[in-house]
Design a protein around this motif. Structure first.
Motif, short mmCIF file in Angstrom:
data_model
loop_
_atom_site.label_atom_id
_atom_site.label_comp_id
_atom_site.label_asym_id
_atom_site.label_seq_id
_atom_site.Cartn_x
_atom_site.Cartn_y
_atom_site.Cartn_z
N ILE A 8 57.54 48.99 72.24
CA ILE A 8 56.72 49.64 73.25
C ILE A 8 55.28 49.21 73.03
N LEU A 9 54.67 48.69 74.09
CA LEU A 9 53.25 48.36 74.09
C LEU A 9 52.59 49.45 74.92
N ALA A 10 51.74 50.24 74.29
CA ALA A 10 51.16 51.40 74.96
C ALA A 10 49.65 51.38 74.86
N VAL A 11 49.01 51.53 76.01
CA VAL A 11 47.55 51.62 76.04
C VAL A 11 47.18 53.06 75.72
N GLN A 34 59.61 49.61 67.50
CA GLN A 34 58.20 49.46 67.16
C GLN A 34 57.34 49.92 68.33
N ILE A 35 56.21 50.53 67.99
CA ILE A 35 55.24 50.92 69.00
C ILE A 35 53.91 50.31 68.62
N GLN A 36 53.34 49.57 69.54
CA GLN A 36 52.01 48.99 69.31
C GLN A 36 51.05 49.64 70.29
N GLU A 37 50.03 50.30 69.74
CA GLU A 37 49.01 50.92 70.58
C GLU A 37 47.86 49.95 70.79
N LEU A 38 47.37 49.94 72.03
CA LEU A 38 46.22 49.10 72.36
C LEU A 38 45.08 50.00 72.82
N ARG A 39 43.88 49.57 72.60
CA ARG A 39 42.70 50.36 72.94
C ARG A 39 42.51 50.46 74.45
N ASP A 40 42.14 51.66 74.92
CA ASP A 40 41.83 51.82 76.35
C ASP A 40 40.52 51.09 76.65
N SER A 41 40.47 50.57 77.85
CA SER A 41 39.29 49.85 78.31
C SER A 41 39.37 49.78 79.83
N GLU A 58 59.68 37.76 74.25
CA GLU A 58 59.91 39.08 74.84
C GLU A 58 59.88 39.06 76.36
N GLN A 59 60.75 39.88 76.92
CA GLN A 59 60.74 40.14 78.36
C GLN A 59 59.93 41.41 78.58
N LEU A 60 59.01 41.38 79.53
CA LEU A 60 58.21 42.57 79.81
C LEU A 60 58.91 43.48 80.81
N VAL A 61 58.94 44.76 80.48
CA VAL A 61 59.41 45.80 81.39
C VAL A 61 58.23 46.76 81.54
N VAL A 62 57.65 46.78 82.73
CA VAL A 62 56.46 47.59 82.98
C VAL A 62 56.88 48.94 83.57
N LEU A 63 56.38 50.01 82.98
CA LEU A 63 56.61 51.34 83.54
C LEU A 63 55.57 51.61 84.60
N THR A 64 56.03 51.92 85.80
CA THR A 64 55.15 52.20 86.92
C THR A 64 55.89 53.09 87.90
N GLU A 65 55.19 53.96 88.56
CA GLU A 65 55.86 54.87 89.49
C GLU A 65 56.50 54.13 90.66
N ILE A 87 62.83 43.00 74.29
CA ILE A 87 62.20 43.67 75.42
C ILE A 87 60.97 44.43 74.95
N ALA A 88 59.88 44.26 75.68
CA ALA A 88 58.66 45.03 75.44
C ALA A 88 58.44 45.93 76.66
N PHE A 89 58.56 47.23 76.45
CA PHE A 89 58.25 48.20 77.49
C PHE A 89 56.75 48.44 77.47
N VAL A 90 56.12 48.37 78.63
CA VAL A 90 54.66 48.49 78.71
C VAL A 90 54.29 49.78 79.42
N ILE A 91 53.46 50.57 78.75
CA ILE A 91 52.93 51.80 79.33
C ILE A 91 51.42 51.63 79.43
N GLY A 92 50.92 51.63 80.64
CA GLY A 92 49.49 51.45 80.86
C GLY A 92 48.69 52.68 80.48
#
Length: 144
Positions: A8-11, A34-41, A58-65, A87-92
């Motif tokens: 999980i890649l999470a902002v 694994q969860i990788q946090e990224l800084r908000d900007s 990795e294949q990106l899977v973006v979470l979006t409404e 797979i990398a799930f991305v949470i903005g």
């Protein structure tokens, strides 16, 4: 389901203790996740940071409404079909993801047509990953 191929890649950071406790509970049940946090900007800088964090395999899977919605069983089946992929799930972050970044994803996933805070989306995603594993293993956790 092998949780070590999922990430999980999470902002942003989780600030609410009760959400972090829930995340910790499910992470114990998914030891390879694994969860990788990224800084908000800004959205553009977040997109650049997410691109830099993505691994080449990795294949990106973006979470979006606006993404595709699944029930828990079809989601588990999709994960099983993608069992050879990393797979990398991305949470903005709070302002979402840029359209350009969303377009780069292999797949877009919606947890719900409702909008959730990014912290809560992370908890819901992790619970659904655990539920998918339980479904695939025939565990009684998921009761349809």
């Amino acid at each position: 389901m092998n949780s070590s191929r999922l990430r999980i890649l999470a902002v942003g950071k989780v600030r609410r203790r009760w959400i972090q406790e829930g995340i910790d509970l499910y992470r114990k049940r998914l030891p390879g996740l694994q969860i990788q946090e990224l800084r908000d900007s800004t959205r553009e800088k977040e997109a650049d940071a997410l691109r830099a964090a993505q691994r080449p395999d990795e294949q990106l899977v973006v979470l979006t409404e606006e993404g595709e919605t699944f029930g828990s069983v079809p989601f588990a089946e999709w994960l099983e079909q993608a069992s050879h992929d990393r797979i990398a799930f991305v949470i903005g972050g709070a302002n979402g993801l840029t359209d350009a970044f969303k377009a780069e994803a292999r797949w877009t996933l919606s947890l719900s047509p409702m909008t959730f805070p990014h912290e809560l989306a992370r908890l819901i995603l992790i619970e659904q990953l655990f539920r998918a594993q339980s479904i695939l293993q025939g565990s009684p956790y998921h009761r349809a």
